[in-house]
Design an enzyme around this catalytic site. Structure first.
Site, PDB file in Angstrom:
ATOM      1  N   CYS A 108       0.827  -1.209   0.000  1.00  0.00           N
ATOM      2  CA  CYS A 108       0.000   0.000   0.000  1.00  0.00           C
ATOM      3  C   CYS A 108       0.866   1.266   0.000  1.00  0.00           C
ATOM      4  O   CYS A 108       1.481   1.589  -0.995  1.00  0.00           O
ATOM      5  CB  CYS A 108      -1.003  -0.022   1.148  1.00  0.00           C
ATOM      6  SG  CYS A 108      -2.354   1.144   0.889  1.00  0.00           S
ATOM      7  N   HIS A 215      -3.537  -5.180   0.197  1.00  0.00           N
ATOM      8  CA  HIS A 215      -3.094  -5.557   1.545  1.00  0.00           C
ATOM      9  C   HIS A 215      -3.109  -7.076   1.728  1.00  0.00           C
ATOM     10  O   HIS A 215      -4.028  -7.616   2.353  1.00  0.00           O
ATOM     11  CB  HIS A 215      -3.990  -4.897   2.603  1.00  0.00           C
ATOM     12  CG  HIS A 215      -3.703  -3.455   2.822  1.00  0.00           C
ATOM     13  ND1 HIS A 215      -2.770  -2.997   3.731  1.00  0.00           N
ATOM     14  CD2 HIS A 215      -4.205  -2.350   2.229  1.00  0.00           C
ATOM     15  CE1 HIS A 215      -2.716  -1.680   3.698  1.00  0.00           C
ATOM     16  NE2 HIS A 215      -3.581  -1.250   2.795  1.00  0.00           N
ATOM     17  N   GLU A 217      -1.476  -8.767   3.743  1.00  0.00           N
ATOM     18  CA  GLU A 217      -1.363  -9.136   5.177  1.00  0.00           C
ATOM     19  C   GLU A 217      -2.744  -9.310   5.812  1.00  0.00           C
ATOM     20  O   GLU A 217      -2.853  -9.929   6.864  1.00  0.00           O
ATOM     21  CB  GLU A 217      -0.527  -8.099   5.941  1.00  0.00           C
ATOM     22  CG  GLU A 217      -1.261  -6.859   6.425  1.00  0.00           C
ATOM     23  CD  GLU A 217      -1.548  -5.855   5.308  1.00  0.00           C
ATOM     24  OE1 GLU A 217      -1.202  -6.119   4.149  1.00  0.00           O
ATOM     25  OE2 GLU A 217      -2.135  -4.787   5.626  1.00  0.00           O
TER      26      GLU A 217
END
Ligand code: MN
Length: 246
Positions: A108, A215, A217
């Site tokens: 990001c 994202h 994660e």
């Protein structure tokens, strides 16, 4: 074999009294077999260089907007909050990592910081500055963030393609800014949204220097491609660690 140490550049509070990182980043790196350590922003260039001597990889986490002064622009009215401390700390860190070929994954804000540190620019406010060919998608989705929002087309033959083994991914999207073409010469686009927004960049002449606008994660435990991305980064860090120790 020891776990590769992955320096993480995280966020800083508005009053600059606290540094923090969302646990999802730590969890994703740990899951992939890396040892994530948060990097203090109170390091000058020399201290950053010494710190990188001891790192086997770098993860640039998400966060607030990047000050347009870093790419030679005046701030537009829709610019979000910026962090002078982080904006000062990260560019030299990224350039050093690039020069040393330290495996670097940007997420990001991370992909944006990579592009800017190497001479690129951003859309300060994506919705107002990027037409997206008249079909600009939603890039700032509502929660939950582990649900995909739009597609990303992955460039054939790219490092990213080698990581995720898919020509098309469904990705989440929580960004206000985005990398603006043209890219610096050392970077190429490796993922794009259907509206043309750049969703991934990489340095073809580096072992692993890759940024994604989404994202992973937030999805590593429910999405194979997201887990594969962290797995490939950690594998590159292990490779780099081996070269260093020889
Ligand atoms: Mn997006």
């Amino acid at each position: 074999m020891r776990a590769p140490i992955i320096g993480v550049s995280g966020s800083v509070s508005a009053d600059e009294k606290q540094q923090y990182i969302l646990r999802a980043y730590f969890r994703a790196v740990l899951h992939a077999g890396g040892l994530p350590l948060l990097l203090p922003m109170d390091m000058d260039g020399a201290a950053t260089a010494r710190c990188l001597d001891r790192m086997d990889g770098l993860l640039l986490a998400g966060g607030s907007d990047i000050a347009p002064a870093l790419f030679g622009e005046q701030p537009c009215s829709a610019l979000g909050a910026v962090n002078p401390l982080r904006d000062r700390f990260e560019p030299p860190l990224i350039r050093m990592a690039y020069e040393r070929d330290i495996p670097t994954l940007g997420i990001c804000r991370g992909i944006q910081a990579m592009a800017v540190a190497l001479g690129g620019a951003l859309y300060q406010d994506l919705p107002s500055q990027c037409a997206g060919g008249g079909k600009l998608l939603v890039h700032a989705q509502a929660e939950p963030y582990d649900v995909p929002c739009h597609e990303a087309e992955i460039a054939d033959g790219s490092l990213l393609y080698g990581c995720v083994r898919a020509a098309r991914l469904r990705v989440n999207s929580m960004h206000h800014q985005a990398v603006k073409p043209p890219l610096p010469e050392c970077l190429k686009v490796c993922a794009s949204a259907p509206d043309g927004v750049i969703e991934g960049v990489e340095a073809p002449d580096r072992a692993f220097f890759l940024g994604v606008q989404w994202h992973p994660e937030r999805m590593f435990n429910c999405d194979e491609a997201s887990a594969a991305l962290f797995g490939a980064h950690v594998a590159a860090c292990i490779e780099y660690m081996g070269g260093k120790d020889r």
